[in-house]
Design a protein around this motif. Structure first.
Motif, PDB file in Angstrom:
ATOM      1  N   TYR A   1       0.825  -1.207   0.000  1.00 33.81           N
ATOM      2  CA  TYR A   1       0.000   0.000   0.000  1.00 33.81           C
ATOM      3  C   TYR A   1       0.862   1.261   0.000  1.00 33.81           C
ATOM      4  O   TYR A   1       0.570   2.216  -0.722  1.00 33.81           O
TER       5      TYR A   1
ATOM      6  N   LEU B   1      -4.937  -4.642  -1.201  1.00 33.14           N
ATOM      7  CA  LEU B   1      -6.328  -4.935  -0.850  1.00 33.14           C
ATOM      8  C   LEU B   1      -6.625  -6.427  -1.000  1.00 33.14           C
ATOM      9  O   LEU B   1      -7.311  -7.027  -0.159  1.00 33.14           O
TER      10      LEU B   1
ATOM     11  N   LEU C   1      -5.129  -8.256   1.953  1.00 37.07           N
ATOM     12  CA  LEU C   1      -5.871  -7.953   3.181  1.00 37.07           C
ATOM     13  C   LEU C   1      -7.201  -8.702   3.230  1.00 37.07           C
ATOM     14  O   LEU C   1      -7.585  -9.239   4.270  1.00 37.07           O
ATOM     15  N   LEU C   2      -7.907  -8.753   2.100  1.00 36.17           N
ATOM     16  CA  LEU C   2      -9.193  -9.440   2.065  1.00 36.17           C
ATOM     17  C   LEU C   2      -9.038 -10.944   2.286  1.00 36.17           C
ATOM     18  O   LEU C   2      -9.853 -11.574   2.977  1.00 36.17           O
TER      19      LEU C   2
ATOM     20  N   PHE D   1      -8.329 -11.428   5.936  1.00 37.14           N
ATOM     21  CA  PHE D   1      -9.538 -11.147   6.709  1.00 37.14           C
ATOM     22  C   PHE D   1     -10.471 -12.365   6.719  1.00 37.14           C
ATOM     23  O   PHE D   1     -11.033 -12.722   7.759  1.00 37.14           O
TER      24      PHE D   1
ATOM     25  N   TYR E   1      -6.399  -6.085  10.719  1.00 38.96           N
ATOM     26  CA  TYR E   1      -6.872  -6.219   9.338  1.00 38.96           C
ATOM     27  C   TYR E   1      -8.113  -5.346   9.111  1.00 38.96           C
ATOM     28  O   TYR E   1      -8.230  -4.653   8.088  1.00 38.96           O
TER      29      TYR E   1
ATOM     30  N   LEU F   1      -8.285  -2.256   6.455  1.00 40.02           N
ATOM     31  CA  LEU F   1      -9.250  -2.314   5.351  1.00 40.02           C
ATOM     32  C   LEU F   1     -10.140  -1.071   5.350  1.00 40.02           C
ATOM     33  O   LEU F   1     -10.427  -0.495   4.292  1.00 40.02           O
TER      34      LEU F   1
ATOM     35  N   PHE G   1     -10.307   1.602   2.132  1.00 36.63           N
ATOM     36  CA  PHE G   1     -11.553   1.977   1.453  1.00 36.63           C
ATOM     37  C   PHE G   1     -11.876   3.459   1.654  1.00 36.63           C
ATOM     38  O   PHE G   1     -12.387   4.122   0.747  1.00 36.63           O
TER      39      PHE G   1
ATOM     40  N   LYS H   1     -17.994   0.823   2.098  1.00 34.97           N
ATOM     41  CA  LYS H   1     -17.166  -0.291   2.566  1.00 34.97           C
ATOM     42  C   LYS H   1     -16.411   0.098   3.837  1.00 34.97           C
ATOM     43  O   LYS H   1     -16.254  -0.711   4.761  1.00 34.97           O
TER      44      LYS H   1
ATOM     45  N   TYR I   1     -16.475  -1.969   7.631  1.00 35.73           N
ATOM     46  CA  TYR I   1     -15.354  -2.476   8.426  1.00 35.73           C
ATOM     47  C   TYR I   1     -15.206  -1.718   9.747  1.00 35.73           C
ATOM     48  O   TYR I   1     -14.786  -2.299  10.752  1.00 35.73           O
TER      49      TYR I   1
END
Length: 587
Positions: A69, A78, A81-82, A85, A100, A104, A108, A116, A120
C-alpha cells in the motif's frame, strides 16, 4: 519428561524469535525501509515454512500488505488484506483480526468508498465494545461520524458524534469528546443553527478550561466570536475577541502571536461592520505591524536554518574529501607494487573507472543544478506573487480604506451640503478596492491564507468542477500548517489539476490529503482519464512534472506516478511537514 520440556522450550524460543522479527519489521516499515522489511519477511517464512492459515503467517502478510500500500500498489494490498480477513473470521476477537479490519477501513476510506469503510469500522466498533476498549471505541465512533459526513449523511454523522459525548469525561476521553462537540458545532453552524453551534462550542470550551489550555481557550473564544459575527451581533463578537486577547496577552510564542494577528484582523472587520471606521483602521494597523514583526522573526529563523545546513554540508564535504584522498593514496600504493604488465592493466581499469566516476559526477551535478534552478525559479515566483498580493491587500487597500474614512468624516461635517464629486470619489475608491482585492486573490488564494490547505483544495475542486469533470477533495481532517509549506503544496496540487483539465479527458478525479505519524503529509491524486506514457510525460515541459518532482525532491519528499494509456493516472506525493497548527484552534 526431558523431551517434553525441550519441546516446550523450542516453541517458546520460536515464538519469541518471531515476535522480535515482527517488531523489527514494524520499525523498518516506519522508517520506510521497505526492501529490508520484505527481505526479513522472506527469510523468516523460509526458515519456518509457515502455513497460509497460521496466525504467524497472517501477521507477516499484514506487514507485506502495508508495504504494498505504501508503494502505491493498492490493488495487491487490498487483495492480500481481504484474503487474510477471510481466514481470520474464525478468531474475530483476536488483535490481528482488528488490525486487518482497521487497515481495510483505511484503504476503502482513502479510495472514497465510504460504504465499505463504514462496514469495516462497524466491525471494529463491535470489537471495541466487546473488549471494553474505550479509547478505540471513541476513535471508531469519530471515524464513522467523519465517513457519514463525507457521504453528506448529516443525520447519521450527528448520531455518532453525539455517542462520543455520552462517555464520561476523563483524561483519556476528554480531548476526543471536545473534538466531537467541535464537529457538532461545525454541522450546526453549516445548518444555520447558531444557537446549538454556540452551545456545542461552549461545551468544548469548558473542557479546554478544565485542561487549563490557555491558547486552546483563546482559539475557541475566537470561534465563538466568529459565530456572533455571522449573526450580525458585532458588539458581542468584539467582546469575545477582546476576551481571547486577554487570555494570551502574556503568551509570546509564535502560535500565540499568529492568533493575536488574526484577532486584530477580526476586530477590524467587526468594527468596520459597526461603522466605527477609526477603530477598524487602528486594529488593521496593529495587525499589519504584528505581521511585519512575525515576518522579520521568520526571516531570522530562515537565515539561521540556512547557516546550519551550510555548516553541516561543509563538514560532510570535508569528510568526503579526506576519504577520497585516502582512497587515491591506497590505489597508488598498490599500483606501484605490481609488475609493469599488472600496473598497465590496473592503470587502464583505474582510468576507465575514473572516467565513469567523472561522467556520473558531472551528470549528478547537472541534475542537482537543474533541480536548484527550477526550485529557485519557483520560489522566486511564489515569493513575488505573495509580496505583490500582500502589498495590494495590506498597503494599497489600507490606504484606500483610509482615504474612504477621511471622505466619510468630511461628509459628516458638511451635513447636507455634500458636493456630488465627493460621492463620486468615494464610489471610485470603492471600485478600486474591489479590483485590488480581486487581483490580490488571483495572485494568491485568500482561502488558503485564511482557512488553510484543506479548505483551499476543496475550493479549488469546486472552482474547476463542471459538467464534464467532477473534482472531489478529501482532507481526512488534516491540520493547519506553516504558511510557506501550505503555499508550496497548494501550487503543486493546482498544477496537477491543470494537467488533468488540459490533458487527461477525465470525468472524475479525487484529491486526498492524509497526515501520517504527525510528520508527513500524503497527497494522492487519482483520475479516470486516458492516461499517458510516464517516461514521455516526464520529458514534456508542458506537463510541469519535472518541476513538481524537483520541488518534492528539495523538500526531501517522495514523488511517484502510476499511469498507463487508457487506464487513468495516480500520483503519490509524500513530504515532511513544516511546523503545524492545531485545526480546532484556527480562528
Amino acid at each position: 519428561m526431558l523431551g517434553i520440556v525441550l519441546q516446550a522450550q523450542d516453541i517458546s524460543n520460536r515464538k519469541n524469535y518471531i515476535e522480535n522479527k515482527l517488531l523489527k519489521i514494524d520499525s523498518l516499515i516506519a522508517e520506510k525501509q521497505y526492501d529490508e522489511a520484505i527481505t526479513m519477511i522472506s527469510n523468516v517464512e523460509n526458515i519456518f515454512i509457515l502455513k497460509d492459515t497460521d496466525q504467524e503467517k497472517l501477521a507477516f502478510d499484514f506487514r507485506y500488505a502495508q508495504i504494498l500500500y505504501e508503494n502505491s500498489e493498492e490493488e495487491k494490498a487490498l487483495e492480500k488484506l481481504l484474503k487474510g480477513f477471510e481466514k481470520l473470521k474464525k478468531t474475530p476477537k483476536s488483535h490481528l483480526y482488528i488490525k486487518y479490519v482497521n487497515f481495510l477501513a483505511k484503504v476503502f476510506a482513502n479510495s472514497r468508498n465510504f460504504d465499505k469503510a463504514i462496514v469495516y469500522n462497524k466491525i471494529a466498533l463491535e470489537n471495541a465494545k466487546f473488549n471494553k476498549d474505550t479509547v478505540n471505541h471513541l476513535i471508531v465512533l469519530n471515524r464513522l461520524g467523519s465517513f457519514y459526513y463525507a457521504k453528506n449523511n448529516i443525520d447519521s454523522a450527528k448520531i455518532f458524534y453525539k455517542r462520543i459525548t455520552y462517555f464520561p469525561e476523563n483524561s483519556k476521553t476528554e480531548t476526543r469528546i471536545a473534538n466531537a462537540y467541535n464537529n457538532l458545532g461545525v454541522i450546526y453552524q453549516n445548518e444555520g443553527n447558531f444557537i446549538l453551534a454556540k452551545a456545542r462550542a461552549n461545551q468544548a470550551l469548558k473542557i479546554k478550561e478544565r485542561q487549563k489550555d490557555s491558547l486552546g481557550i483563546a482559539y475557541l473564544v475566537v470561534n465563538l466570536g466568529n459565530l456572533y459575527h455571522y449573526e450580525n451581533n458585532y458588539k458581542e463578537a468584539i467582546n469575545s475577541y477582546d476576551e481571547a486577547m486577554v487570555s494570551i496577552r502574556n503568551d509570546s510564542t509564535k502560535e500565540a502571536n499568529y492568533l493575536k494577528r488574526a484577532i486584530y484582523e477580526n476586530l477590524s472587520v467587526s468594527y468596520d461592520s459597526l461603522g466605527d471606521y477609526r477603530s477598524a483602521y487602528q486594529f488593521l494597523i496593529k495587525s499589519r505591524e504584528l505581521k511585519d514583526e512575525l515576518s522579520n522573526n521568520q526571516l531570522a529563523e530562515n537565515i539561521a536554518e540556512v547557516e546550519a545546513k551550510y555548516n553541516i554540508s561543509k563538514h560532510e564535504h570535508q569528510v568526503e574529501r579526506e576519504k577520497n584522498k585516502a582512497l587515491r593514496a591506497q590505489v597508488l600504493f598498490y599500483g606501484l607494487s605490481f609488475v609493469t604488465l599488472t600496473f598497465i592493466v590496473l592503470a587502464l581499469i583505474f582510468y576507465k573507472n575514473y572516467k565513469l566516476k567523472q561522467q556520473n559526477s558531472l551528470e549528478q551535478i547537472q541534475n542537482e543544478t537543474q533541480t536548484k534552478i527550477i526550485n529557485a525559479t519557483i520560489d522566486a515566483k511564489e515569493k513575488e506573487r505573495k509580496n505583490i498580493a500582500e502589498i495590494l491587500h495590506d498597503s494599497v487597500s489600507a490606504l484606500l480604506s483610509s482615504a474612504n474614512l477621511h471622505i466619510q468624516a468630511s461628509k459628516a461635517h458638511l451635513n447636507n451640503h455634500i458636493p456630488p464629486e465627493m460621492n463620486k470619489a468615494q464610489d471610485i475608491i470603492g471600485e478600486a478596492s474591489v479590483k485590488i482585492r480581486d487581483l490580490s486573490h488571483e495572485l494568491i488564494s485568500s482561502v488558503l491564507l485564511k482557512f488553510g490547505l484543506a479548505f483551499a483544495v476543496h475550493d479549488l475542486c469546486q472552482k474547476y468542477s463542471n459538467s464534464k469533470l467532477e473534482l472531489i477533495s478529501d482532507d481526512n481532517g488534516v491540520k493547519r500548517y506553516n504558511q510557506r509549506f501550505e503555499i508550496k503544496i497548494y501550487n503543486m496540487i493546482e498544477e496537477l489539476i491543470n494537467n488533468i483539465i488540459k490533458h487527461s479527458r477525465a470525468k472524475n478525479a479525487t484529491i486526498n490529503l492524509v497526515e501520517r505519524n504527525n510528520n508527513h503529509l500524503i497527497i494522492q491524486i487519482i483520475d479516470d482519464g486516458i492516461g499517458f506514457d510516464v517516461k514521455k510525460g516526464r520529458s514534456k515541459n508542458g506537463l510541469g512534472l519535472s518541476h513538481i518532482e524537483a520541488r518534492v525532491k528539495v523538500m526531501k519528499g517522495v514523488f511517484n506516478i502510476n499511469s498507463k494509456i487508457g487506464e487513468g493516472t495516480s500520483i503519490f506525493i509524500s513530504v515532511p511537514i513544516y511546523e503545524t497548527i492545531k485545526k480546532e484552534k484556527i480562528a
